[in-house]
Write an enzyme that holds these catalytic residues in place. Structure first.
Site, mmCIF file in Angstrom:
data_model
loop_
_atom_site.group_PDB
_atom_site.id
_atom_site.type_symbol
_atom_site.label_atom_id
_atom_site.label_comp_id
_atom_site.label_asym_id
_atom_site.label_seq_id
_atom_site.Cartn_x
_atom_site.Cartn_y
_atom_site.Cartn_z
ATOM 1 N N HIS A 198 6.198 9.214 -11.756
ATOM 2 C CA HIS A 198 5.293 9.479 -10.643
ATOM 3 C C HIS A 198 5.078 10.978 -10.475
ATOM 4 O O HIS A 198 6.022 11.768 -10.564
ATOM 5 C CB HIS A 198 5.877 8.890 -9.353
ATOM 6 C CG HIS A 198 4.937 8.928 -8.200
ATOM 7 N ND1 HIS A 198 3.779 8.193 -8.170
ATOM 8 C CD2 HIS A 198 4.970 9.612 -7.019
ATOM 9 C CE1 HIS A 198 3.152 8.406 -7.027
ATOM 10 N NE2 HIS A 198 3.851 9.277 -6.313
ATOM 11 N N GLU A 209 6.421 5.028 -13.225
ATOM 12 C CA GLU A 209 6.242 5.590 -11.889
ATOM 13 C C GLU A 209 7.557 5.822 -11.152
ATOM 14 O O GLU A 209 7.837 6.907 -10.658
ATOM 15 C CB GLU A 209 5.360 4.650 -11.052
ATOM 16 C CG GLU A 209 3.912 4.589 -11.489
ATOM 17 C CD GLU A 209 3.043 5.690 -10.913
ATOM 18 O OE1 GLU A 209 3.592 6.612 -10.287
ATOM 19 O OE2 GLU A 209 1.817 5.617 -11.101
ATOM 20 N N SER A 218 -1.148 9.347 -5.325
ATOM 21 C CA SER A 218 -0.135 8.747 -4.467
ATOM 22 C C SER A 218 -0.729 8.472 -3.093
ATOM 23 O O SER A 218 -1.715 7.749 -2.990
ATOM 24 C CB SER A 218 1.104 9.649 -4.415
ATOM 25 O OG SER A 218 2.216 8.960 -3.900
#
Length: 506
Positions: free
Chosen positions: A411, A315, A187
């Site tokens: 995610h 995600e 990320s």
């Protein structure tokens, strides 16, 4: 106190003493730069002052100041000013060992994160891979990324460079090879790595890079300055060193939290950024970060660095859950997302044509997955190949077992799988639970062995990506190699240029 129980390592600033933990020697809270407070507030990191004697390296350094994440991810309040520290896991602090080194850069929307998070325990990677693992703290939020007049841009990135310079100068004392350094992160950590690949002052500090879910958000200088103006106004100040340095660094994150809650008001000026959960990102300022990563890599800026880049299939579903939107997305919300995040003015029509059976909620999720993580990650690899580098691409398609698999491959799922740590941390507990299933362990072991093999040899175990065949690793219960599966999204975005995000109105 025996040397076997408390190994020591001689750094350039002085000797540190760690602990023997099972098969590993572990050193925590080793400073790589001076505390960035007082006269050093908002400045580039400064070299550590030397110390005499032996410094205990038993405890993590304090986290950088940051706003609390929320009840799902309880943060740690800052205690002390020595935010800029590293931690080392090594099989043996023997300067003759020359083991590969993996350096983790945490994510957290550029506003959260700390290396003391149990999720980032480097023990399994070090032990199973026979290599040295380093984690580090860097400034986040206002301290690290707000565009402040009189201060260098991207102070958080400059911290990362300073930590990598510490690794180059000192890691041999911990049994590591400074010529075999791999950076890896997820990320905002992956976005930081993409920026490091484009930064002249980071050149030569690492040989390989693993970028997990690269965010596509890099701010133009004009956008960053406008966001800084709005944020400083939350406390009645200007975005200058003179104004903000007078505010306690532990209190200043409250201004960031207040702005985050009202970012939607700024859609006319900030565009899609105003609908994201953070007002912070790296700034393409022309100096620290000269150009956006995709342009830099396509021009060969990092062609000598071997790269893994990839993303998770679903995600954005994590953010649907955290935002309370699961099952609550209507046509109007989906249309707004498609118009703001889509690659073309007719994105709503294009997405509906490409995904005719998709629900309204799935389209809302998909366009944000594509804009924020999936397409930026893929295109980073493609840019690297175009610039003469070698890249390997993956797509995590395995669904998180928690909640009956409802969150899919969302995610953050890759983090507990990368470290093999499932308990005692927010994401691992939320997505996998304290006790992993046998299938979880099999996939996690595969990811760790692929990552450590790449750090050791440059080969993760699947073919390099090329624009003709587009072969990628599908990380599932049974990992396979196949043509990139998100082809419909890839085609929708193939003419889009990822670059610094503009200020949309003057």
């Amino acid at each position: 106190m025996s040397a076997s129980e408390h190994p020591e390592a001689a750094t350039a600033a002085g000797t540190v003493r760690g602990r023997r933990e099972g098969e590993l020697a572990v050193f925590r809270g080793v400073p790589y730069a001076r505390p960035p407070v007082g006269e050093a507030r908002f400045a580039a990191p400064r070299p550590v002052e030397r110390w005499d004697g032996v410094r205990e390296a038993f405890a993590f350094g304090p986290p950088p100041p940051q706003e609390p994440i929320g009840p799902e991810f309880p943060g740690n309040p800052a205690a002390g000013d020595d935010w800029l520290t590293v931690n080392v896991w090594t099989p043996d602090a023997d300067p003759a060992a020359r083991r590969p080194v993996m350096v983790w850069i945490y994510g957290g929307a550029y506003k959260f994160g700390s290396s003391d998070d149990p999720a980032y325990d480097g023990g399994r990677l070090s032990r199973e891979g026979g290599l040295v693992v380093v984690t580090l703290n860097y400034r986040v939020g206002i301290e690290g990324f707000l565009r402040i007049e009189g201060a260098p841009a991207n102070r958080g990135l400059l911290d990362q460079v300073a930590a990598l310079e510490w690794v180059r100068e000192n890691i041999a004392a911990f049994g590591g090879d400074p010529d075999q350094v791999t950076v890896f992160g997820e990320s905002a950590g992956a976005g930081s790595i993409a920026a490091l690949l484009a930064m002249p002052r980071a050149r030569g500090l690492f040989r390989r890079a693993i970028a997990q879910s690269v965010p596509g958000t890099y701010f133009s200088d004009a956008l960053a300055a406008d966001i800084a103006q709005a944020l400083a106004a939350e406390v009645g100040l200007r975005p200058t060193v003179a104004d903000l340095a007078g505010v306690d660094p532990r209190k200043l994150p409250e201004a960031g939290a207040a702005l985050t809650g009202r970012m939607r008001e700024h859609v006319p000026r900030w565009g899609a950024v105003a609908l994201t959960p953070t007002p912070f990102s790296p700034v393409v300022d022309g100096e620290v970060l000269p150009t956006a990563p995709w342009e830099a890599l396509a021009n060969g800026a990092a062609r000598d660095v071997e790269l893994i880049a990839g993303h998770n299939r679903d995600e954005y579903r994590l953010f649907l859950l955290l935002g309370g939107l699961l099952g609550r997305v209507d046509d109007g919300l989906a249309a707004l997302a498609l118009s703001l995040f889509g690659p073309t003015p007719d994105a709503e029509r294009a997405y509906r044509a490409a995904f005719p059976d998709a629900s309204t909620e799935y389209l809302f999720e998909l366009v944000q997955s594509d804009w924020l993580f999936r397409m930026p990650s893929l295109r980073l690899a493609e840019a690297h190949v175009a610039g003469g580098g070698r890249a390997h691409v993956y797509d995590l398609t395995w669904s998180a077992p928690a909640n009956g698999g409802a969150l899919g491959a969302c995610h953050g799922l890759d983090v507990p799988l990368t470290f093999g740590v499932y308990d005692g941390n927010g994401l691992g507990t939320m997505l996998i639970g304290p006790t992993p299933t046998p299938e979880t362990e099999i996939l996690s072991t595969h990811i760790r062995s692929s990552w450590t093999a790449f750090a050791t040899t440059g080969d993760p175990g699947w073919p390099a990506y090329d624009p003709e065949h587009r072969l990628v690793r599908l990380l599932d219960a049974e990992p396979t190699v196949a043509a990139y599966p998100e082809e419909a999204s890839r085609r929708l975005w193939e003419r889009h240029t990822f670059t610094a995000l503009p200020l949309t109105t003057a």
